[in-house]
Enzyme design. Structure first.
Site, PDB file in Angstrom:
ATOM      1  N   ALA A  34       0.848  -1.194   0.000  1.00  0.00           N
ATOM      2  CA  ALA A  34       0.000   0.000   0.000  1.00  0.00           C
ATOM      3  C   ALA A  34       0.879   1.237   0.000  1.00  0.00           C
ATOM      4  O   ALA A  34       2.078   1.155   0.249  1.00  0.00           O
ATOM      5  CB  ALA A  34      -0.905  -0.010   1.226  1.00  0.00           C
ATOM      6  N   GLU A  50       3.373   1.471  -6.380  1.00  0.00           N
ATOM      7  CA  GLU A  50       3.616   0.811  -5.095  1.00  0.00           C
ATOM      8  C   GLU A  50       3.942  -0.672  -5.251  1.00  0.00           C
ATOM      9  O   GLU A  50       4.782  -1.203  -4.531  1.00  0.00           O
ATOM     10  CB  GLU A  50       2.412   0.999  -4.156  1.00  0.00           C
ATOM     11  CG  GLU A  50       2.257   2.403  -3.623  1.00  0.00           C
ATOM     12  CD  GLU A  50       3.385   2.839  -2.698  1.00  0.00           C
ATOM     13  OE1 GLU A  50       4.077   1.991  -2.089  1.00  0.00           O
ATOM     14  OE2 GLU A  50       3.591   4.064  -2.573  1.00  0.00           O
ATOM     15  N   GLU A  54       7.472  -1.654  -3.695  1.00  0.00           N
ATOM     16  CA  GLU A  54       7.489  -2.451  -2.470  1.00  0.00           C
ATOM     17  C   GLU A  54       7.770  -3.933  -2.680  1.00  0.00           C
ATOM     18  O   GLU A  54       8.434  -4.544  -1.851  1.00  0.00           O
ATOM     19  CB  GLU A  54       6.178  -2.281  -1.697  1.00  0.00           C
ATOM     20  CG  GLU A  54       6.025  -0.898  -1.114  1.00  0.00           C
ATOM     21  CD  GLU A  54       4.887  -0.791  -0.122  1.00  0.00           C
ATOM     22  OE1 GLU A  54       4.087  -1.740   0.021  1.00  0.00           O
ATOM     23  OE2 GLU A  54       4.800   0.271   0.520  1.00  0.00           O
ATOM     24  N   GLY A  73     -13.150   7.817  12.255  1.00  0.00           N
ATOM     25  CA  GLY A  73     -13.272   8.515  13.530  1.00  0.00           C
ATOM     26  C   GLY A  73     -12.408   9.752  13.647  1.00  0.00           C
ATOM     27  O   GLY A  73     -12.704  10.642  14.441  1.00  0.00           O
ATOM     28  N   GLU A  77      -9.447  10.301   5.040  1.00  0.00           N
ATOM     29  CA  GLU A  77      -8.661   9.654   3.992  1.00  0.00           C
ATOM     30  C   GLU A  77      -9.469   8.577   3.271  1.00  0.00           C
ATOM     31  O   GLU A  77     -10.171   7.791   3.897  1.00  0.00           O
ATOM     32  CB  GLU A  77      -7.414   8.997   4.598  1.00  0.00           C
ATOM     33  CG  GLU A  77      -6.571   8.271   3.563  1.00  0.00           C
ATOM     34  CD  GLU A  77      -5.380   7.556   4.161  1.00  0.00           C
ATOM     35  OE1 GLU A  77      -4.279   7.717   3.610  1.00  0.00           O
ATOM     36  OE2 GLU A  77      -5.547   6.845   5.162  1.00  0.00           O
ATOM     37  N   GLU A  96      14.130   5.138   1.671  1.00  0.00           N
ATOM     38  CA  GLU A  96      15.264   4.999   2.586  1.00  0.00           C
ATOM     39  C   GLU A  96      14.865   4.440   3.954  1.00  0.00           C
ATOM     40  O   GLU A  96      15.613   3.699   4.571  1.00  0.00           O
ATOM     41  CB  GLU A  96      15.918   6.375   2.751  1.00  0.00           C
ATOM     42  CG  GLU A  96      17.275   6.363   3.380  1.00  0.00           C
ATOM     43  CD  GLU A  96      17.882   7.755   3.371  1.00  0.00           C
ATOM     44  OE1 GLU A  96      17.986   8.343   4.458  1.00  0.00           O
ATOM     45  OE2 GLU A  96      18.243   8.240   2.278  1.00  0.00           O
ATOM     46  N   GLU A  98      12.191   2.469   4.541  1.00  0.00           N
ATOM     47  CA  GLU A  98      11.322   1.304   4.416  1.00  0.00           C
ATOM     48  C   GLU A  98      12.134   0.021   4.578  1.00  0.00           C
ATOM     49  O   GLU A  98      13.187  -0.143   3.956  1.00  0.00           O
ATOM     50  CB  GLU A  98      10.627   1.267   3.045  1.00  0.00           C
ATOM     51  CG  GLU A  98       9.473   2.213   2.924  1.00  0.00           C
ATOM     52  CD  GLU A  98       8.750   2.060   1.594  1.00  0.00           C
ATOM     53  OE1 GLU A  98       7.511   1.970   1.622  1.00  0.00           O
ATOM     54  OE2 GLU A  98       9.415   2.048   0.542  1.00  0.00           O
TER      55      GLU A  98
END
Length: 140
Positions: A34, A50, A54, A73, A77, A96, A98
């Site tokens: 994600a 992504e 990733e 809540g 987003e 960098e 991750e």
């Protein structure tokens, strides 16, 4: 800016989960790939980016499934969920800060990880419910 979540499915049917360090909770989390939308980026372009960044795969087929609000809540987003198939291996391009490990699992193994408490990430739970429906042609 919004975000995306991807359900990448390998040729053998395994789901590409990742183990990623999350600074906010100071521990590793098992989740689906994600990421946040960049300014001016479409959700599908973000999903493609992504996946490659990733997990090092390019999806030849990618399908939008739904949009959901991960935390109504306290934030507005929107997260866009995609199903990615026909994956072609490329190279990862991690940020960098991750630290990600690819951990492919069968759908049954991934779903069991929800019930055992190994998967606690909301977007991943939602994604795996969708994967279960799509890959088994039945409701969970």
């Amino acid at each position: 800016p919004g975000a995306v979540c991807c359900i990448p499915v390998l040729e053998n049917g395994d789901i590409c989960l990742i183990k990623q360090y999350r600074y906010a909770i100071r521990k590793y989390v098992i989740e689906l790939p994600a990421g946040k939308l960049e300014i001016g980026e479409t959700p599908i372009d973000c999903a493609k980016r992504e996946l490659e960044e990733e997990i090092g795969f390019e999806a030849k087929r990618i399908q939008f499934l739904t949009m959901f609000y991960p935390a109504v809540g306290f934030v507005n987003e929107e997260m866009h969920l995609f199903f990615a198939e026909d994956l072609k291996k490329t190279n990862t391009n991690l940020d960098e800060d991750e630290f990600i490990e690819l951990i492919p699992k069968t759908l049954d193994q991934a779903v069991e990880m929800i019930y055992s408490g190994e998967i606690t990430d909301a977007k991943t739970i939602i994604g795996l419910v969708w994967a279960q429906k799509l890959l088994t042609n039945s409701k969970p």
